[in-house]
Design a protein around this motif. Structure first.
Motif, mmCIF file in Angstrom:
data_model
loop_
_atom_site.group_PDB
_atom_site.id
_atom_site.type_symbol
_atom_site.label_atom_id
_atom_site.label_comp_id
_atom_site.label_asym_id
_atom_site.label_seq_id
_atom_site.Cartn_x
_atom_site.Cartn_y
_atom_site.Cartn_z
ATOM 1 N N LYS A 30 0.823 -1.224 0.000
ATOM 2 C CA LYS A 30 0.000 0.000 0.000
ATOM 3 C C LYS A 30 0.851 1.266 0.000
ATOM 4 C CE LYS A 30 -4.221 -1.936 1.975
ATOM 5 N NZ LYS A 30 -3.878 -3.347 1.704
ATOM 6 N N ASN A 31 1.931 1.247 -0.776
ATOM 7 C CA ASN A 31 2.760 2.446 -0.941
ATOM 8 C C ASN A 31 2.235 3.299 -2.088
ATOM 9 O OD1 ASN A 31 4.447 1.359 1.022
ATOM 10 N ND2 ASN A 31 5.839 0.457 -0.467
ATOM 11 N N ILE A 32 0.918 3.460 -2.157
ATOM 12 C CA ILE A 32 0.284 4.090 -3.314
ATOM 13 C C ILE A 32 -0.655 5.206 -2.867
ATOM 14 C CG2 ILE A 32 -1.159 3.732 -5.368
ATOM 15 C CD1 ILE A 32 1.368 2.162 -5.570
ATOM 16 N N ASP A 33 -0.540 6.356 -3.543
ATOM 17 C CA ASP A 33 -1.533 7.421 -3.434
ATOM 18 C C ASP A 33 -2.407 7.297 -4.683
ATOM 19 O OD1 ASP A 33 -2.965 9.841 -3.734
ATOM 20 O OD2 ASP A 33 -1.465 10.952 -2.601
ATOM 21 N N LYS A 34 -3.613 6.755 -4.527
ATOM 22 C CA LYS A 34 -4.441 6.416 -5.690
ATOM 23 C C LYS A 34 -4.819 7.646 -6.514
ATOM 24 C CE LYS A 34 -8.417 4.401 -4.969
ATOM 25 N NZ LYS A 34 -9.376 3.347 -4.567
ATOM 26 N N LYS A 35 -5.100 8.761 -5.861
ATOM 27 C CA LYS A 35 -5.448 9.984 -6.596
ATOM 28 C C LYS A 35 -4.272 10.453 -7.444
ATOM 29 C CE LYS A 35 -8.986 11.810 -3.464
ATOM 30 N NZ LYS A 35 -9.374 12.955 -2.594
ATOM 31 N N LEU A 36 -3.078 10.411 -6.868
ATOM 32 C CA LEU A 36 -1.885 10.818 -7.614
ATOM 33 C C LEU A 36 -1.607 9.842 -8.748
ATOM 34 C CD1 LEU A 36 0.559 12.672 -7.949
ATOM 35 C CD2 LEU A 36 1.775 11.273 -6.265
#
Length: 297
Positions: A114-120
């Motif tokens: 979960k090293n993710i910024d979904k919006k970015l």
């Protein structure tokens, strides 16, 4: 709710699991396509010679660098491939074909943790893909490889200088929001396809400089890079084909061998020192390429 708002709403509902399955499916399709090409080709040639081992070494070094820094795979491998006489088209196409697999594994790993910024991620993927497709088309179908080689080397030289300055400075400005993410992705995708590298130095560095969390930045940008690389590879396959199996397989084998060491290197080595050394290698090889293009022939 308008159609655009509905589309945005549906995109925001995409889960990490769905993104992961998309990456796996696209990788599988590419593997099937490669196997089909090999079976259909009567001219498939491959030799385990010194040249092949050179490509393995380039892939190994580039992946080791990328594992430690989170960037510079394309810039380092492309500058070295150009130095060893590979044309700009073949160099960029081969790097992107190999990167489909390395960025796919990287993206799946970041999704798992979960090293993710979904919006970015959404802001980066679409303009990044558009830029990569345009850049790959220009390099494959419009620009002459021999003519553009010194300019690609000059671009990589600039990237090397930027990486060097980043290593020397080693500090970041602080801003709350990531600004102009789409524009960064568009430019990064186009120049990455044109020069065989640059997504990390252009996109990752700029977002980090705006104060974004390093873990989320590297994870998000690396995951977006898979889609950018995949579609650039599609354009290269259409226009250039796969005549560079030695380069592609050499880079993949070298990258696979180096991948397990990436985390160890990242934890043990001084990243600032490594960034400076890598930048100097890129600057040196790019300068030699420019010299040979204009002086040595």
């Amino acid at each position: 709710m308008t159609s655009i708002q509905l589309l945005k709403h549906n995109i925001q509902k995409i889960s990490f699991k769905q993104i992961g399955w998309t990456i796996l499916t696209l990788n599988l399709l590419l593997i099937v396509y490669f196997v089909f090409i090999i079976q259909q080709s009567d001219e498939f040639l491959f030799a385990f010679d010194n040249t092949f081992y050179t490509f393995i070494a380039i892939g190994f070094c580039a992946q080791l660098i990328d594992g430690a820094l989170g960037m510079a795979y394309g810039a380092s491998s492309s500058s070295l491939l150009l130095h060893f006489g590979v044309s700009p088209k073949i160099a960029s196409a081969s790097v992107h074909m190999a990167e489909v697999f390395t960025t796919g594994v990287s993206g799946l790993s970041h999704l798992k943790f979960k090293n993710i910024d979904k919006k970015l991620l959404i802001k980066l993927v679409i303009p990044g893909v558009i830029g990569a497709v345009v850049g790959a088309y220009l390099l494959s179908a419009v620009l002459d490889g021999g003519f553009i080689k010194p300019y690609i080397s000059a671009y990589l030289l600039i990237l090397g200088i930027l990486i060097l300055l980043k290593g020397i400075r080693n500090n970041f400005k602080k801003h709350k929001k990531v600004r102009k993410a789409g524009l960064l992705a568009l430019v990064g995708g186009m120049f990455d396809a044109l020069g065989g590298g640059g997504w990390g130095p252009i996109v990752t560095s700029n977002i980090l400089n705006q104060g974004k969390d390093p873990r989320l930045t590297i994870g998000t940008v690396n995951t977006a890079e898979f889609f950018v690389t995949f579609f650039a590879t599609g354009v290269f396959l259409f226009y250039v084909g796969v005549d560079s199996w030695q380069v592609v397989l050499g880079l993949i084998i070298g990258g696979v061998l180096a991948a397990p060491l990436g985390a160890l290197v990242a934890s043990k080595i001084n990243k600032r020192l490594l960034m400076i050394v890598v930048s100097l290698v890129i600057i040196l090889t790019s300068s030699l390429n420019i010299y040979h293009s204009f002086i040595g022939g």
